[in-house]
Design an enzyme around this catalytic site. Sequence first.
Site, PDB file in Angstrom:
ATOM      1  N   GLY A  67       2.355   3.298  10.437  1.00  0.00           N
ATOM      2  CA  GLY A  67       2.543   2.966   9.015  1.00  0.00           C
ATOM      3  C   GLY A  67       2.023   4.043   8.086  1.00  0.00           C
ATOM      4  O   GLY A  67       2.660   4.359   7.069  1.00  0.00           O
ATOM      5  N   ASP A  68       0.869   4.601   8.420  1.00  0.00           N
ATOM      6  CA  ASP A  68       0.324   5.634   7.522  1.00  0.00           C
ATOM      7  C   ASP A  68       1.165   6.908   7.591  1.00  0.00           C
ATOM      8  O   ASP A  68       1.400   7.574   6.585  1.00  0.00           O
ATOM      9  CB  ASP A  68      -1.166   5.903   7.764  1.00  0.00           C
ATOM     10  CG  ASP A  68      -1.523   6.290   9.181  1.00  0.00           C
ATOM     11  OD1 ASP A  68      -0.658   6.274  10.067  1.00  0.00           O
ATOM     12  OD2 ASP A  68      -2.722   6.616   9.398  1.00  0.00           O
ATOM     13  N   ALA A  69       1.673   7.208   8.790  1.00  0.00           N
ATOM     14  CA  ALA A  69       2.533   8.393   8.927  1.00  0.00           C
ATOM     15  C   ALA A  69       3.779   8.251   8.048  1.00  0.00           C
ATOM     16  O   ALA A  69       4.229   9.205   7.407  1.00  0.00           O
ATOM     17  CB  ALA A  69       2.930   8.581  10.392  1.00  0.00           C
TER      18      ALA A  69
END
Length: 256
Positions: A190-192
């Site tokens: 998700g952060d990527a």
Amino acid sequence: MCKVSVIMTSYNKPNYVGRSIESVLNQSFEDFELIIMDDNSNVETLCRIVSYLGDERVKLFRSNVKTIEERASVNRYAAQINKALEIAKGEYISYITDDNVYMENRLETMVNYLDDHPKSNICYSASQVLKFSEKGMLVSHYIRRAKKVEWKAPCAVDHCSVMHRASILSIVKKRWGSYWDVDPAFYVIGDARFFYRLNYFWPFYPIDQVLDVNYVTEISFHTQLESKEKSDFVKLLPKQRSCKELRDALTKLKGV
Ligand code: TYD
Ligand code: MG
């Protein structure tokens, strides 16, 4: 207004969440709000969190998600962060999870960096990564360095090592209709996915000091994923998209 909004996502980590909260409350830089987005954790976890509400900088929000089907249908931490970003009052945004720990000078160092570099919108730091097995044994540890101006942050940087200006968020939302992507195909990264959106416009500037400890614990989502026996939650997730795809897309876009 406050200088920094620190956004913490939380779900069922009673043995770790207190250590994470304390690492924020013990910061040398004090002008922040800590927005805890709890995703309807068990009572034990909630009791731990509630014990810190005496500090007026701590704000707790709790979702009412009930079933694992609901949990698997959107990227829950992305959805929770999006809600927090709507109410965040800080000039700068910083992220932490319920198992990671900030070094005491993390906010101070990053705030000074952004204050001193008005043209930089995002900074990231080095991070100490500690990985534990399902049985709780330390299986690997390394330092993730922060040496270069990063145009390919997906899977090179963790969101617990990042601070960005709140002012850039409206640009992200205008382009994609949301801040973080809640598509469950990006649950694992998700952060990527969010960093792809940031790197579409801006690079991440390095601070090569270890400013956080990234714990991958026996109950972390990534440990569950690597486990031979898939949990019911993991079984419900759609096929996951990859880091490579995001990084290749940025290479094409930015020529990096
Ligand atoms: P975590 O288990 O720490 O995964 P990782 O292997 O990436 O370290 O989960 C990351 C964050 O996701 C954590 O702060 C809690 C949040 N989360 C929710 O808010 N809701 C959920 O339903 C799940 C599964 C996680
Ligand atoms: Mg974690």
